[in-house]
Design an enzyme around this catalytic site. Structure first.
Site, PDB file in Angstrom:
ATOM      1  N   ASN A 167       0.802  -1.232   0.000  1.00 11.74           N
ATOM      2  CA  ASN A 167       0.000   0.000   0.000  1.00 11.74           C
ATOM      3  C   ASN A 167       0.834   1.281   0.000  1.00 11.74           C
ATOM      4  O   ASN A 167       0.468   2.260  -0.629  1.00 11.74           O
ATOM      5  CB  ASN A 167      -0.973  -0.001   1.184  1.00 11.74           C
ATOM      6  CG  ASN A 167      -0.269  -0.073   2.524  1.00 11.74           C
ATOM      7  OD1 ASN A 167       0.753  -0.739   2.676  1.00 11.74           O
ATOM      8  ND2 ASN A 167      -0.814   0.609   3.516  1.00 11.74           N
ATOM      9  N   GLY A 220       9.279 -11.451  -5.530  1.00 12.31           N
ATOM     10  CA  GLY A 220       8.588 -12.721  -5.706  1.00 12.31           C
ATOM     11  C   GLY A 220       7.418 -12.861  -4.759  1.00 12.31           C
ATOM     12  O   GLY A 220       7.104 -11.954  -3.973  1.00 12.31           O
ATOM     13  N   GLY A 222       5.230 -14.388  -1.594  1.00  9.38           N
ATOM     14  CA  GLY A 222       5.573 -14.621  -0.201  1.00  9.38           C
ATOM     15  C   GLY A 222       6.013 -16.036   0.134  1.00  9.38           C
ATOM     16  O   GLY A 222       7.077 -16.235   0.740  1.00  9.38           O
ATOM     17  N   GLU A 224       7.305 -18.376  -1.635  1.00  6.20           N
ATOM     18  CA  GLU A 224       8.554 -18.785  -2.269  1.00  6.20           C
ATOM     19  C   GLU A 224       9.765 -17.989  -1.781  1.00  6.20           C
ATOM     20  O   GLU A 224      10.898 -18.466  -1.871  1.00  6.20           O
ATOM     21  CB  GLU A 224       8.452 -18.654  -3.798  1.00  6.20           C
ATOM     22  CG  GLU A 224       7.585 -19.713  -4.453  1.00  6.20           C
ATOM     23  CD  GLU A 224       6.108 -19.411  -4.327  1.00  6.20           C
ATOM     24  OE1 GLU A 224       5.758 -18.234  -4.100  1.00  6.20           O
ATOM     25  OE2 GLU A 224       5.289 -20.351  -4.428  1.00  6.20           O
ATOM     26  N   GLY A 226       9.420 -15.237   1.105  1.00  9.40           N
ATOM     27  CA  GLY A 226       9.294 -14.794   2.491  1.00  9.40           C
ATOM     28  C   GLY A 226       9.691 -15.846   3.497  1.00  9.40           C
ATOM     29  O   GLY A 226      10.463 -15.582   4.434  1.00  9.40           O
ATOM     30  N   GLU A 264       4.341  -4.440  12.416  1.00 12.06           N
ATOM     31  CA  GLU A 264       3.382  -3.344  12.286  1.00 12.06           C
ATOM     32  C   GLU A 264       2.235  -3.887  11.451  1.00 12.06           C
ATOM     33  O   GLU A 264       2.382  -4.107  10.254  1.00 12.06           O
ATOM     34  CB  GLU A 264       4.048  -2.131  11.630  1.00 12.06           C
ATOM     35  CG  GLU A 264       3.291  -0.820  11.864  1.00 12.06           C
ATOM     36  CD  GLU A 264       2.167  -0.620  10.886  1.00 12.06           C
ATOM     37  OE1 GLU A 264       0.998  -0.895  11.276  1.00 12.06           O
ATOM     38  OE2 GLU A 264       2.422  -0.202   9.763  1.00 12.06           O
ATOM     39  N   CYS A 298      -3.257   1.324   7.000  1.00 11.29           N
ATOM     40  CA  CYS A 298      -3.513   0.528   8.192  1.00 11.29           C
ATOM     41  C   CYS A 298      -3.963   1.371   9.373  1.00 11.29           C
ATOM     42  O   CYS A 298      -4.691   0.902  10.244  1.00 11.29           O
ATOM     43  CB  CYS A 298      -2.260  -0.274   8.576  1.00 11.29           C
ATOM     44  SG  CYS A 298      -0.767   0.737   8.730  1.00 11.29           S
ATOM     45  N   GLU A 476       8.312   2.188  14.839  1.00 12.62           N
ATOM     46  CA  GLU A 476       9.082   2.670  13.701  1.00 12.62           C
ATOM     47  C   GLU A 476       9.051   4.193  13.674  1.00 12.62           C
ATOM     48  O   GLU A 476       8.284   4.832  14.385  1.00 12.62           O
ATOM     49  CB  GLU A 476       8.519   2.093  12.393  1.00 12.62           C
ATOM     50  CG  GLU A 476       8.661   0.584  12.303  1.00 12.62           C
ATOM     51  CD  GLU A 476       8.240  -0.006  10.970  1.00 12.62           C
ATOM     52  OE1 GLU A 476       8.974  -0.857  10.448  1.00 12.62           O
ATOM     53  OE2 GLU A 476       7.166   0.386  10.462  1.00 12.62           O
TER      54      GLU A 476
END
Length: 510
Positions: A167, A220, A222, A224, A226, A264, A298, A476
């Site tokens: 986003n 790529g 997630g 494959e 992450g 987050e 968010c 953050e």
């Protein structure tokens, strides 16, 4: 109707800003993926192809982590002024081409150019600027004793995995990358496959100032990329921004190697309107929270609590202002609401538009997909306000992530605070009142990481961003973030001469 020349213009625009295909960025070089597969990246406003990226896999992740690990010893021992100079130059280069990168974000994500140029990209540059001032101020401490000196060092962790959402890709990348680099870590970045083109272009812009391997990017899907990234034994920190279900998986993956994490996650933030508020300002704030970045934020105030005394007046004003929102081509400066970022997100928002009336809520305005002349393939949703909402409805408890806001009435402070806090989330919140005491009371009682008084989205430099409860943990955008990217080492120097006399010496005479 879209003409052939208009399509050509959009195609030419994409060719101006993007390469036809992007590789992974590993060890300072652009490389092809191991699998040979690619992923098309399309413009959500019209469905046209923007570029293709690599469909990464575990082999690509291993190469990226190896490059980051090899770069860590030198970067972790670099002079703080070197790290400061790199971050400051990243901010400068982004600012110098801010209009270009804003258009890239708009083409890739569908956000209005006024949002990307006016908020996202200036905010991104500000993050790099802020952290460029921190390396010299990241310090340990000393403690003095009669017979010893204790030195407490604050050291970088090592290779950090940064997983950013679709986003606000440029801004979220900066929130993770800047503090990691400032503290002396190296990074493997996994951006969202659907909206990563501006991020890739930015690091093409900055490749010459980053030592090879300090920043690596693997694109790529997630599953494959992450999972092998977060479970890699050489990854010593995981920072993730995204959905709660994905966070649960990542936390499990990170637990394999006991890697510390910053999360987050989602939000269902309360925006409380009091009868004494400046209603025109409050209405504008609610409209902004509904349509800014298409509601794909968010921290958006998607639950609006209006004091019953002013409900009728507030809704009339809200409906009038919302009807004036300009929806259409996000590349035009007058557009205030663009398309959802992907077909998946469009379908998700549409399902909640159908769910609201089924649960008993009423549609004040909107409530359906929008048809934009000339952009019939665009993923547009009408800005939608639900009224007569009960707090236990799914539309009031679940994150919709679109231009949708639920309005509820309240009569007394105890009631509205209870309703505001009755959610699994706790990320943001707003209070609109002229009563200073009430503002402080509400802010103290709201179970949320940020509270804005009389202006929603009122971000200031160094403001800690993060949530309570299921909105995640860690912060953050602040100096405290550097503590999440460092570890503490205690060194105790003995000042006393000779042995203690406990072992190895003759027993004392009696």
């Amino acid at each position: 109707m879209t003409t052939e020349s208009e399509v050509l213009t959009r195609t030419e625009r994409a060719q101006r800003y993007f390469r036809a295909e992007y590789g992974h960025f590993i060890g300072g070089q652009w490389t092809e993926g191991n699998s040979g597969r690619t992923i098309p990246v399309t413009n959500p406003a019209d469905g046209t192809l923007l570029s293709t990226i690599q469909a990464g896999d575990a082999a690509d992740v291993n190469r990226a982590v190896a490059a980051a690990k090899a770069a860590f010893p030198s970067w972790s021992r670099s002079h703080p002024m070197q790290r400061q100079a790199v971050l400051a130059e990243m901010a400068r280069r982004l600012t110098a081409r801010i209009d270009d990168f804003a258009m890239m974000e708009t083409l890739d994500n569908g956000k209005p150019i006024r949002d990307s140029a006016g908020f996202d990209l200036p905010g991104t540059a500000a993050v790099y600027d802020f952290y460029s001032t921190t390396p010299l101020h990241l310090r340990g401490e000393t403690m003095d004793f009669p017979d010893a000196v204790s030195l407490v060092h604050r050291e970088p962790l090592g290779v950090c995995a940064a997983i950013v959402p679709w986003n606000i890709p440029m801004y979220c990348t900066a929130l993770k990358l800047a503090p990691a680099l400032a503290a002396g870590n190296t990074v493997v970045l996994k951006p969202a496959e659907s909206t990563c083109l501006a991020v890739l272009e930015f690091f093409a812009e900055c490749a010459d100032i980053l030592p090879p391997g300090v920043v690596n990017i693997v694109t790529g899907y997630g599953p494959e990329t992450g999972e092998p990234l977060v479970t890699h034994p050489d990854v010593r920190k995981v920072s993730f921004t995204g959905s709660k279900p994905t966070a649960r998986k990542i936390m499990g993956y990170a637990a394999v190697n006991i890697a510390p994490q910053t999360m987050e996650l989602g939000g269902k933030s309360a925006n409380i309107i009091c009868a004494d508020a400046d209603l025109d300002a409050a209405v504008e704030g609610v409209v902004m929270s509904t349509v800014f970045n298409k509601g794909e934020v968010c921290i958006a105030g998607t639950r609006t609590f209006v004091q019953q005394l002013v409900m009728e007046e507030f809704l009339e004003k809200l409906k009038t202002v919302l009807h004036g929102v300009s929806q259409g081509d996000p590349t035009l400066p007058e557009t205030q609401l663009g398309p959802q970022a992907s077909q998946v997100q469009f379908d998700k928002v549409k399902s909640y538009l159908e769910l609201g009336p089924q649960e008993g809520a009423k549609v004040l305005t909107g409530g359906a997909p929008a048809r934009i002349p000339g952009l019939e393939k665009g993923l547009f949703i009408e800005p939608t306000i639900f009224t007569e909402v009960e707090n236990d409805m799914r539309i009031a408890q679940e994150e919709i992530f679109g231009p949708v806001t639920c309005v509820q009435a309240w009569t007394d402070e105890e009631e509205v605070l209870r309703l505001a806090n009755e959610t699994p989330y706790g990320l943001g919140g707003g209070v609109w009142t002229r009563d200073l005491g009430r503002a402080h009371r509400f802010a103290r009682e709201m179970q949320t990481g940020s509270v804005w008084i009389n202006r929603y989205y009122n971000f200031v430099p160094g403001q800690p961003l993060g949530g309570y409860k299921e909105s995640g943990f860690g912060r953050e955008n602040s100096f405290e973030t550097l503590l999440h990217y460092t570890q503490v080492k205690a060194v105790v120097i003995n000042l006393a001469e000779g042995p203690l006399g406990i072992y190895g010496s003759a027993p004392a005479a009696i």
